[in-house]
Design an enzyme around this catalytic site. Structure first.
Site, PDB file in Angstrom:
ATOM      1  N   CYS A  57       0.831  -1.221   0.000  1.00  0.00           N
ATOM      2  CA  CYS A  57       0.000   0.000   0.000  1.00  0.00           C
ATOM      3  C   CYS A  57       0.858   1.262   0.000  1.00  0.00           C
ATOM      4  O   CYS A  57       1.759   1.414   0.820  1.00  0.00           O
ATOM      5  CB  CYS A  57      -0.882  -0.013   1.259  1.00  0.00           C
ATOM      6  N   CYS A  87       0.590   3.137   3.535  1.00  0.00           N
ATOM      7  CA  CYS A  87       1.014   2.560   4.815  1.00  0.00           C
ATOM      8  C   CYS A  87       2.384   3.111   5.224  1.00  0.00           C
ATOM      9  O   CYS A  87       3.216   3.428   4.356  1.00  0.00           O
ATOM     10  CB  CYS A  87       1.070   1.033   4.709  1.00  0.00           C
ATOM     11  N   ASN A  97       0.596  15.287  -3.714  1.00  0.00           N
ATOM     12  CA  ASN A  97       0.156  14.240  -4.626  1.00  0.00           C
ATOM     13  C   ASN A  97       1.226  14.006  -5.694  1.00  0.00           C
ATOM     14  O   ASN A  97       1.697  14.938  -6.345  1.00  0.00           O
ATOM     15  CB  ASN A  97      -1.161  14.683  -5.279  1.00  0.00           C
ATOM     16  N   HIS A 100      -4.152   0.319   7.911  1.00  0.00           N
ATOM     17  CA  HIS A 100      -4.658   0.119   6.546  1.00  0.00           C
ATOM     18  C   HIS A 100      -6.129  -0.290   6.549  1.00  0.00           C
ATOM     19  O   HIS A 100      -6.831  -0.073   5.572  1.00  0.00           O
ATOM     20  CB  HIS A 100      -3.809  -0.982   5.874  1.00  0.00           C
ATOM     21  N   ASN A 119     -12.869  10.733  -0.833  1.00  0.00           N
ATOM     22  CA  ASN A 119     -13.648   9.767  -1.622  1.00  0.00           C
ATOM     23  C   ASN A 119     -13.552   8.451  -0.861  1.00  0.00           C
ATOM     24  O   ASN A 119     -12.440   7.935  -0.698  1.00  0.00           O
ATOM     25  CB  ASN A 119     -13.048   9.543  -3.013  1.00  0.00           C
ATOM     26  N   GLY A 178     -14.853   5.440  -6.701  1.00  0.00           N
ATOM     27  CA  GLY A 178     -13.614   5.624  -7.458  1.00  0.00           C
ATOM     28  C   GLY A 178     -12.389   5.733  -6.586  1.00  0.00           C
ATOM     29  O   GLY A 178     -11.317   6.126  -7.036  1.00  0.00           O
ATOM     30  N   SER A 214      -9.152   4.850  -4.967  1.00  0.00           N
ATOM     31  CA  SER A 214      -8.177   3.933  -5.566  1.00  0.00           C
ATOM     32  C   SER A 214      -7.486   3.067  -4.512  1.00  0.00           C
ATOM     33  O   SER A 214      -6.744   2.162  -4.846  1.00  0.00           O
ATOM     34  CB  SER A 214      -7.127   4.757  -6.326  1.00  0.00           C
ATOM     35  N   HIS A 227      -7.035   2.275   2.096  1.00  0.00           N
ATOM     36  CA  HIS A 227      -6.374   2.879   3.274  1.00  0.00           C
ATOM     37  C   HIS A 227      -7.084   4.212   3.549  1.00  0.00           C
ATOM     38  O   HIS A 227      -7.262   5.013   2.635  1.00  0.00           O
ATOM     39  CB  HIS A 227      -4.887   3.115   2.965  1.00  0.00           C
ATOM     40  N   HIS A 262      -8.023   7.713   3.743  1.00  0.00           N
ATOM     41  CA  HIS A 262      -7.290   8.916   3.297  1.00  0.00           C
ATOM     42  C   HIS A 262      -8.238   9.914   2.645  1.00  0.00           C
ATOM     43  O   HIS A 262      -9.347   9.567   2.256  1.00  0.00           O
ATOM     44  CB  HIS A 262      -6.189   8.523   2.308  1.00  0.00           C
ATOM     45  N   GLN A 302      -8.091  14.068   0.395  1.00  0.00           N
ATOM     46  CA  GLN A 302      -7.255  14.913  -0.456  1.00  0.00           C
ATOM     47  C   GLN A 302      -7.544  16.384  -0.184  1.00  0.00           C
ATOM     48  O   GLN A 302      -8.592  16.732   0.363  1.00  0.00           O
ATOM     49  CB  GLN A 302      -7.544  14.622  -1.937  1.00  0.00           C
ATOM     50  N   PHE A 334     -28.712   5.846  -9.292  1.00  0.00           N
ATOM     51  CA  PHE A 334     -27.993   6.246 -10.505  1.00  0.00           C
ATOM     52  C   PHE A 334     -28.444   7.643 -10.919  1.00  0.00           C
ATOM     53  O   PHE A 334     -29.648   7.891 -11.034  1.00  0.00           O
ATOM     54  CB  PHE A 334     -28.250   5.246 -11.637  1.00  0.00           C
ATOM     55  N   GLU A 371     -31.824  12.709 -14.796  1.00  0.00           N
ATOM     56  CA  GLU A 371     -30.963  13.544 -13.928  1.00  0.00           C
ATOM     57  C   GLU A 371     -29.895  14.270 -14.725  1.00  0.00           C
ATOM     58  O   GLU A 371     -29.514  15.379 -14.437  1.00  0.00           O
ATOM     59  CB  GLU A 371     -30.263  12.663 -12.881  1.00  0.00           C
TER      60      GLU A 371
HETATM   61  O1  LIG Z   1       2.093   6.660  -4.923  1.00  0.00           O
HETATM   62  C1  LIG Z   1       1.068   7.303  -5.088  1.00  0.00           C
HETATM   63  C2  LIG Z   1      -0.168   6.671  -5.585  1.00  0.00           C
HETATM   64  C3  LIG Z   1      -1.421   7.501  -5.612  1.00  0.00           C
HETATM   65  N1  LIG Z   1      -1.267   8.878  -5.294  1.00  0.00           N
HETATM   66  C4  LIG Z   1      -2.444   9.731  -5.324  1.00  0.00           C
HETATM   67  O2  LIG Z   1      -3.360   9.344  -4.284  1.00  0.00           O
HETATM   68  C5  LIG Z   1      -4.645   9.893  -4.606  1.00  0.00           C
HETATM   69  C6  LIG Z   1      -5.732   8.983  -4.014  1.00  0.00           C
HETATM   70  O3  LIG Z   1      -6.918   9.254  -4.699  1.00  0.00           O
HETATM   71  P1  LIG Z   1      -8.360   8.739  -4.259  1.00  0.00           P
HETATM   72  O4  LIG Z   1      -8.781   9.641  -3.096  1.00  0.00           O
HETATM   73  O5  LIG Z   1      -9.260   8.937  -5.473  1.00  0.00           O
HETATM   74  O6  LIG Z   1      -8.221   7.306  -3.844  1.00  0.00           O
HETATM   75  C7  LIG Z   1      -4.697  10.012  -6.146  1.00  0.00           C
HETATM   76  O7  LIG Z   1      -4.998  11.353  -6.491  1.00  0.00           O
HETATM   77  C8  LIG Z   1      -3.274   9.627  -6.604  1.00  0.00           C
HETATM   78  O8  LIG Z   1      -2.757  10.520  -7.573  1.00  0.00           O
HETATM   79  C9  LIG Z   1      -0.045   9.435  -4.930  1.00  0.00           C
HETATM   80  O9  LIG Z   1       0.033  10.642  -4.711  1.00  0.00           O
HETATM   81  N2  LIG Z   1       1.061   8.643  -4.828  1.00  0.00           N
END
Ligand SMILES: O=C1CCN([C@@H]2O[C@H](COP(=O)(O)O)[C@@H](O)[C@H]2O)C(=O)N1
Ligand SMILES: [Zn+2]
Length: 349
Positions: A53, A56, A78, A116, A156, A162, A164, A167, A169, A171, A315, A320
Site C-alpha cells: 500500500c 502505509c 500528490n 490500513h 472519496n 472511485g 483507488s 487505506h 485517506h 485529499q 444512478f 438527472e
Molecule cells: O504513490 C502514489 C499513488 C497515488 N497517489 C495519489 O493518491 C490519490 C488517491 O486518490 P483517491 O482519493 O481517489 O483514492 C490520487 O490522487 C493519486 O494521484 C499518490 O500521490 N502517490
C-alpha cells in the site's frame, strides 16, 4: 385539492438555496415497503499493514518517495497531481466561443491513520480530531500562498466512489481560481447576506432546529441534517452553529466537536446497511486571498450513492443528466432512518 402542501405524497420540486438548483421528489413511489436490507457480503479481511500500500507507514510510493513510519495522520504532495504549481497563468479566447484558462494548483493527500484496515467511523474521536486539526493546519499553510484562491478539502470513500486505495485517506486540492460550485454558493449566500445581514445557513439552521424533522444529530457546535433539498438518498450536510467563514477560525472545542459529528454520522451511515458506507464528502468555505467573504458559512457535504442496500445504488443518469436530479425517498424519510441508527458501530461487539 387541499392547498396545504403535502411534502409526503405529491411529486414536487425543492429548491437548493445554496446553489439555486431544483430537485424533483417523487414520494408516492415509495409507498411500497422500505426494502432497506442487510446483505451478506464477502468479509472484509484487510490487514492492519499492507506491504504493497502506498499509504502505509514506511512503504514506497509510486514515484519512489518513502513514507515515514508515521503514528497519527500523514500528508504529502500528490505524486500525480491534477494541478501543478508551476503552471503559468494564461487564458485563451476564440471569438468568445472557445474560452479556456490555465489553472495553477497544489494537491495533497492525507492518510487519516497508519492502520490500513480502519475507516473514520471505526477511529477514535480523538484520532479523527487530529485529522481535523491537520485539515486546519494545511488550510492555513496553503492560504499563505497568495496565488491560491480556493482550497477544497475532501474524501472519496469506497471503491464505488472511485477510491483507488482502501487505506483511510482524503485529499486537498488548492487552486488559483474559484470553482463553479463555489461561485454558485457564494452568489446565493452573498445575496441573502446583503438583505438580511446574517448568513443564509444561520437562518436555515435556525428553522431546521425549530422543525427538527431533518435533523440527524446535534452537538455543542455542529448540526448534522439531511438538507431539505438533498439529491442523493442519504445525503447530509454538517453546518457549524457559529457563523464561521472557514476552518481557519475553528477553536480547539470546535475541532473536537466536528470530529464527534463526523464520528456519529459515519457510524450511523455504516449501521444503515451494516456495510462500510461509501461517499464523497467535502467541506465548503470562503475563498482565500481574494477579499472578504462575510457571507460565507462553513459547512460539509456528504454525497453517498447507496439507495436501499449495500449493493443497490442511486444512478444519476437519464433524466438527472438531461433535466434535473430526481429522488424517491424524501429527505424527511432519510433523516428519520439515520436518526434511528445506533451511535455505536455495528462491528463493535
Ligand atoms: O504513490 C502514489 C499513488 C497515488 N497517489 C495519489 O493518491 C490519490 C488517491 O486518490 P483517491 O482519493 O481517489 O483514492 C490520487 O490522487 C493519486 O494521484 C499518490 O500521490 N502517490
Ligand atoms: Zn456547499
Amino acid at each position: 385539492m387541499s392547498n396545504t402542501f403535502d411534502l409526503d405524497s405529491n411529486p414536487h420540486t425543492r429548491l437548493n438555496i445554496l446553489t439555486g438548483e431544483w430537485v424533483l421528489v417523487s414520494p408516492h413511489r415509495t409507498k411500497r415497503p422500505w426494502q432497506g436490507k442487510v446483505e451478506e457480503l464477502s468479509p472484509d479481511n484487510r490487514p492492519e499493514y499492507d506491504p504493497k500500500c502506498y499509504l502505509c507507514p514506511g512503504n514506497d510510493r509510486a514515484d519512489g518517495d518513502v513514507n515515514p513510519a508515521y503514528s497519527e495522520s500523514f500528508v504529502f504532495k500528490n505524486d500525480f497531481s491534477a494541478l501543478l504549481d508551476d503552471t503559468p497563468l494564461a487564458s485563451f479566447n476564440e471569438a468568445d466561443l472557445l474560452v479556456a484558462n490555465n489553472q495553477k494548483g497544489l494537491c495533497k493527500v492525507i492518510s487519516f491513520s497508519p492502520k490500513h484496515n480502519i475507516t473514520l467511523p471505526e477511529m477514535k474521536v480523538a484520532d479523527i480530531a487530529s485529522v481535523v486539526a491537520l485539515w486546519q493546519k494545511e488550510f492555513n499553510s496553503l492560504s499563505e500562498n497568495q496565488w491560491i484562491k480556493y482550497i477544497q478539502i475532501f474524501e472519496n470513500k469506497g471503491e464505488i466512489m472511485g477510491c483507488s486505495n482502501p487505506h483511510p485517506h482524503g485529499q486537498i486540492w488548492s487552486l488559483s481560481d474559484i470553482p463553479a460550485e463555489l461561485l454558485k454558493e457564494t452568489e446565493r449566500q452573498k445575496n441573502y447576506y446583503a438583505v438580511h445581514r446574517k448568513s443564509l445557513l444561520s437562518a436555515y439552521l435556525q428553522l431546521e432546529l425549530e422543525i427538527q424533522e431533518r435533523v440527524v444529530y446535534e452537538n455543542d457546535h455542529f448540526v448534522v441534517l439531511v438538507p431539505f433539498w438533498a439529491v442523493w438518498p442519504y445525503e447530509t450536510i454538517i453546518i457549524s452553529k457559529r457563523h464561521l467563514t472557514s476552518i481557519k477560525y475553528f477553536t480547539e472545542a470546535e475541532i473536537k466537536s466536528l470530529a464527534d459529528a463526523i464520528k456519529i454520522l459515519t457510524v450511523k451511515y455504516d449501521n444503515l446497511f451494516e456495510t462500510s458506507f461509501p461517499y464523497s464528502a467535502g467541506m465548503h468555505q470562503a475563498p482565500v486571498n481574494s477579499g472578504d467573504y462575510p457571507e460565507w458559512h462553513w459547512h460539509m457535504h456528504f454525497y453517498p450513492p447507496l439507495l436501499r442496500s449495500a449493493t443497490v445504488k442511486k444512478f444519476m443518469v437519464g433524466y438527472e443528466m438531461l433535466a434535473s436530479p430526481q429522488r424517491d425517498i424524501t429527505a424527511e424519510f432519510a433523516a428519520k432512518k439515520l436518526r434511528e441508527m445506533p451511535q455505536v458501530h455495528y462491528k463493535v461487539k
